[in-house]
Motif scaffolding. Structure first.
Motif, PDB file in Angstrom:
ATOM      1  N   ILE A 254       0.843  -1.205   0.000  1.00 18.33           N
ATOM      2  CA  ILE A 254       0.000   0.000   0.000  1.00 18.33           C
ATOM      3  C   ILE A 254       0.873   1.248   0.000  1.00 18.33           C
ATOM      4  O   ILE A 254       0.568   2.253  -0.658  1.00 18.33           O
ATOM      5  N   LEU A 255       2.000   1.188   0.727  1.00 16.94           N
ATOM      6  CA  LEU A 255       2.943   2.311   0.725  1.00 16.94           C
ATOM      7  C   LEU A 255       3.443   2.568  -0.699  1.00 16.94           C
ATOM      8  O   LEU A 255       3.496   3.718  -1.159  1.00 16.94           O
ATOM      9  N   LEU A 256       3.791   1.502  -1.421  1.00 17.45           N
ATOM     10  CA  LEU A 256       4.285   1.660  -2.789  1.00 17.45           C
ATOM     11  C   LEU A 256       3.185   2.177  -3.716  1.00 17.45           C
ATOM     12  O   LEU A 256       3.442   2.996  -4.611  1.00 17.45           O
ATOM     13  N   PHE A 257       1.954   1.709  -3.492  1.00 16.65           N
ATOM     14  CA  PHE A 257       0.823   2.182  -4.293  1.00 16.65           C
ATOM     15  C   PHE A 257       0.571   3.668  -4.026  1.00 16.65           C
ATOM     16  O   PHE A 257       0.304   4.441  -4.950  1.00 16.65           O
ATOM     17  N   TYR A 258       0.663   4.065  -2.763  1.00 18.44           N
ATOM     18  CA  TYR A 258       0.502   5.478  -2.391  1.00 18.44           C
ATOM     19  C   TYR A 258       1.569   6.324  -3.078  1.00 18.44           C
ATOM     20  O   TYR A 258       1.287   7.384  -3.645  1.00 18.44           O
ATOM     21  N   TYR A 259       2.803   5.834  -3.062  1.00 17.72           N
ATOM     22  CA  TYR A 259       3.896   6.581  -3.696  1.00 17.72           C
ATOM     23  C   TYR A 259       3.662   6.716  -5.201  1.00 17.72           C
ATOM     24  O   TYR A 259       3.880   7.789  -5.788  1.00 17.72           O
ATOM     25  N   ALA A 260       3.193   5.637  -5.815  1.00 19.33           N
ATOM     26  CA  ALA A 260       2.931   5.675  -7.254  1.00 19.33           C
ATOM     27  C   ALA A 260       1.781   6.630  -7.581  1.00 19.33           C
ATOM     28  O   ALA A 260       1.813   7.360  -8.580  1.00 19.33           O
ATOM     29  N   THR A 261       0.762   6.648  -6.720  1.00 18.07           N
ATOM     30  CA  THR A 261      -0.421   7.485  -6.951  1.00 18.07           C
ATOM     31  C   THR A 261      -0.092   8.970  -6.863  1.00 18.07           C
ATOM     32  O   THR A 261      -0.575   9.787  -7.659  1.00 18.07           O
ATOM     33  N   TYR A 262       0.738   9.334  -5.886  1.00 17.88           N
ATOM     34  CA  TYR A 262       1.029  10.752  -5.646  1.00 17.88           C
ATOM     35  C   TYR A 262       2.485  11.101  -5.952  1.00 17.88           C
ATOM     36  O   TYR A 262       3.050  12.015  -5.350  1.00 17.88           O
ATOM     37  N   HIS A 263       3.056  10.363  -6.907  1.00 17.64           N
ATOM     38  CA  HIS A 263       4.474  10.542  -7.216  1.00 17.64           C
ATOM     39  C   HIS A 263       4.810  11.974  -7.606  1.00 17.64           C
ATOM     40  O   HIS A 263       5.813  12.543  -7.172  1.00 17.64           O
ATOM     41  N   ASP A 264       3.966  12.580  -8.416  1.00 21.36           N
ATOM     42  CA  ASP A 264       4.254  13.939  -8.889  1.00 21.36           C
ATOM     43  C   ASP A 264       4.291  14.945  -7.740  1.00 21.36           C
ATOM     44  O   ASP A 264       5.094  15.889  -7.755  1.00 21.36           O
ATOM     45  N   LEU A 265       3.432  14.758  -6.755  1.00 22.99           N
ATOM     46  CA  LEU A 265       3.436  15.647  -5.588  1.00 22.99           C
ATOM     47  C   LEU A 265       4.618  15.342  -4.677  1.00 22.99           C
ATOM     48  O   LEU A 265       5.273  16.249  -4.155  1.00 22.99           O
ATOM     49  N   MET A 266       4.896  14.057  -4.471  1.00 23.12           N
ATOM     50  CA  MET A 266       5.922  13.667  -3.515  1.00 23.12           C
ATOM     51  C   MET A 266       7.332  14.012  -3.981  1.00 23.12           C
ATOM     52  O   MET A 266       8.223  14.224  -3.154  1.00 23.12           O
ATOM     53  N   LYS A 267       7.536  14.074  -5.293  1.00 23.84           N
ATOM     54  CA  LYS A 267       8.891  14.364  -5.762  1.00 23.84           C
ATOM     55  C   LYS A 267       9.312  15.797  -5.435  1.00 23.84           C
ATOM     56  O   LYS A 267      10.493  16.133  -5.490  1.00 23.84           O
ATOM     57  N   GLU A 268       8.333  16.625  -5.053  1.00 25.35           N
ATOM     58  CA  GLU A 268       8.640  17.995  -4.641  1.00 25.35           C
ATOM     59  C   GLU A 268       8.898  18.090  -3.142  1.00 25.35           C
ATOM     60  O   GLU A 268       9.216  19.145  -2.618  1.00 25.35           O
ATOM     61  N   SER A 269       8.720  16.962  -2.440  1.00 22.45           N
ATOM     62  CA  SER A 269       8.879  16.941  -0.980  1.00 22.45           C
ATOM     63  C   SER A 269       9.817  15.805  -0.606  1.00 22.45           C
ATOM     64  O   SER A 269      10.152  14.953  -1.424  1.00 22.45           O
ATOM     65  N   GLN A 270      10.253  15.792   0.636  1.00 24.80           N
ATOM     66  CA  GLN A 270      11.083  14.690   1.124  1.00 24.80           C
ATOM     67  C   GLN A 270      10.343  13.832   2.146  1.00 24.80           C
ATOM     68  O   GLN A 270      10.865  12.817   2.606  1.00 24.80           O
ATOM     69  N   TYR A 271       9.112  14.233   2.482  1.00 28.95           N
ATOM     70  CA  TYR A 271       8.365  13.549   3.540  1.00 28.95           C
ATOM     71  C   TYR A 271       7.447  12.482   2.976  1.00 28.95           C
ATOM     72  O   TYR A 271       6.865  12.630   1.894  1.00 28.95           O
ATOM     73  N   THR A 280      -1.945  23.878  -0.488  1.00 32.13           N
ATOM     74  CA  THR A 280      -0.690  23.433   0.131  1.00 32.13           C
ATOM     75  C   THR A 280      -0.309  22.017  -0.294  1.00 32.13           C
ATOM     76  O   THR A 280       0.532  21.386   0.345  1.00 32.13           O
ATOM     77  N   ALA A 281      -0.929  21.500  -1.354  1.00 36.30           N
ATOM     78  CA  ALA A 281      -0.630  20.141  -1.827  1.00 36.30           C
ATOM     79  C   ALA A 281       0.869  19.977  -2.064  1.00 36.30           C
ATOM     80  O   ALA A 281       1.516  20.825  -2.667  1.00 36.30           O
ATOM     81  N   GLY A 282       1.410  18.869  -1.549  1.00 36.37           N
ATOM     82  CA  GLY A 282       2.836  18.592  -1.684  1.00 36.37           C
ATOM     83  C   GLY A 282       3.647  18.949  -0.455  1.00 36.37           C
ATOM     84  O   GLY A 282       4.773  18.496  -0.300  1.00 36.37           O
ATOM     85  N   SER A 283       3.067  19.763   0.437  1.00 40.67           N
ATOM     86  CA  SER A 283       3.781  20.116   1.666  1.00 40.67           C
ATOM     87  C   SER A 283       3.619  19.005   2.693  1.00 40.67           C
ATOM     88  O   SER A 283       2.721  18.158   2.603  1.00 40.67           O
ATOM     89  N   ALA A 284       4.494  18.985   3.695  1.00 37.73           N
ATOM     90  CA  ALA A 284       4.471  17.937   4.715  1.00 37.73           C
ATOM     91  C   ALA A 284       3.182  17.994   5.539  1.00 37.73           C
ATOM     92  O   ALA A 284       2.732  19.068   5.923  1.00 37.73           O
ATOM     93  N   LEU A 285       2.601  16.840   5.779  1.00 40.49           N
ATOM     94  CA  LEU A 285       1.383  16.748   6.579  1.00 40.49           C
ATOM     95  C   LEU A 285       1.697  17.114   8.030  1.00 40.49           C
ATOM     96  O   LEU A 285       2.751  16.753   8.556  1.00 40.49           O
ATOM     97  N   THR A 286       0.792  17.828   8.692  1.00 40.77           N
ATOM     98  CA  THR A 286       1.013  18.263  10.075  1.00 40.77           C
ATOM     99  C   THR A 286       0.174  17.443  11.043  1.00 40.77           C
ATOM    100  O   THR A 286      -0.805  16.786  10.652  1.00 40.77           O
TER     101      THR A 286
END
Length: 372
Positions: A254-271, A280-286
């Motif tokens: 599921i972690l890998l599926f999540y990464y694949a689903t939101y890859h474009d957003l996550m590549k702008e973040s390290q979290y 605020t899409a792409g920013s670290a969740l609080t």
């Protein structure tokens, strides 16, 4: 109407909290200076914010009595004791809340508020020599043994007027309810968040600080807690130690599926966990965003859930599967076994089953059959 409010400002990469008057937004200097001291002393932002709210409550209480912080020093011992004990009951009755509640605060919660107030007074006494010291606080010497076996002695301030605390077990959650919550989630990020809290036992601040490149072992299905003080979302690990947790292959998928689903957003973040929609899409969740998410799930399902309940679930499931208490304690990142014991829930039914099993294996334990 509340006369004091908590605010915050960003400076040099840190969040500083302050208490100000609502009528004119002027800053209350003494409590704000104390909060700045706590931030400089490397207390977590959540801790400092709780302190700020506590001090704003105490200021409301003192305002009702037409008193300032420093006025307390002029009171006799008995009047000081009365003032602080009445504050405990003021908190317990919910007078610090804008909306009155039928539920009263736990004694331990009330006492924790007063301890924070005493922290402010001890800061004042060190910062402003003219104040002297509170009469109701007395020196108490305690001796303790460190984790490496060295005995140490320290002097601390003691107050005899705290409310009597009743030790309570923290609430856990059942697996069936976790499944219902997972089914109620509207996206894989929220499902992953619940699954990792349940499978790792991490505190929410630890999980939100995970960086998907540095802190994930993709071959071994492991995730690491790594203490950092520069997280964008102000997430903090409680202690300065690395800790790894292994998760199931299914959850890792599921972690890998999540990464694949939101890859474009996550590549702008390290979290690992990010905001997935909105400005605020792409920013670290609080942590606040997670709290809002869990409240939504509670409204939707009727199931109360918090990150801490999922930590309790983690501990109890592993005990039932034969983990030693020391191993559970290490996995949770506890410093003391006594803390881990507070997580363990053993019901009467389980106790009866364990006793039946003992008697089944040891039918003639006391040779009672020979007495008939």
């Amino acid at each position: 109407m509340k006369h004091y409010e908590v605010g915050s400002v960003q400076f040099d990469g840190k969040t500083y909290f302050l208490v100000r008057r609502t009528e004119d937004a002027s800053i209350c200097l003494i409590p704000t200076k104390y909060l700045k001291h706590k931030t400089k002393a490397n207390c977590s932002p959540n801790t400092v914010e709780r302190s700020a709210r506590t001090l704003s409550y105490f200021m409301e209480y003192m305002r009702e009595r037409n008193m300032q912080f420093e006025d307390v020093y002029d009171l006799a011992y008995s009047r000081q004791m009365e003032l602080f004990q009445q504050f405990l009951f003021w908190i317990k009755s919910g007078k610090h809340l804008e909306t009155p509640s039928a539920k009263t605060c736990l004694n331990a919660t009330c006492n924790s508020y007063l301890r924070e107030v005493f922290g402010l007074y001890q800061f004042m006494e060190l910062e402003y020599e003219q104040f002297g010291s509170l009469k109701v606080l007395s020196d108490r010497t305690i001796t303790y043994t460190t984790s490496v076996g060295i005995r140490k002695t320290m002097v601390c301030k003691s107050f005899t007027g705290y409310l009597k605390e009743t030790k309570t077990k923290g609430r856990s959650i059942e697996r069936e309810k976790i499944i219902q919550l997972l089914e109620a989630c509207t996206n894989c990020r929220d499902q992953l968040l619940l699954l990792l809290l349940a499978e790792t036992g991490f505190r929410i601040g630890e999980l939100l600080g995970v960086r998907y490149i540095e802190d994930i072992d993709y071959q071994g299905y492991r995730i690491r807690v790594q203490p950092r003080e520069d997280n964008e979302n102000e997430a903090r690990a409680k202690y300065a130690e690395d800790r790894w947790a292994k998760v199931s292959k299914e959850t890792f998928d599921i972690l890998l599926f999540y990464y694949a689903t939101y890859h474009d957003l996550m590549k702008e973040s390290q979290y690992l966990f990010i905001v997935i929609k909105g400005e605020t899409a792409g920013s670290a969740l609080t942590a606040n965003a997670v709290s809002a998410l869990l409240r939504r799930l509670t409204r939707k399902t009727g199931i109360k859930v918090t990150p801490h309940m999922l930590r309790h679930y983690f501990a109890n499931e592993r005990r039932k599967n034969g983990w030693a208490l020391e191993v559970i304690s290490k996995a949770l990142g506890h410093k003391k076994l006594e803390t881990t014991m507070d997580y363990i829930n053993i019901g009467n039914e389980e106790l009866a089953d364990a006793t039946d099993e003992l008697f089944r294996k040891n039918k003639a334990l006391y040779m009672a059959d020979k007495l008939l």
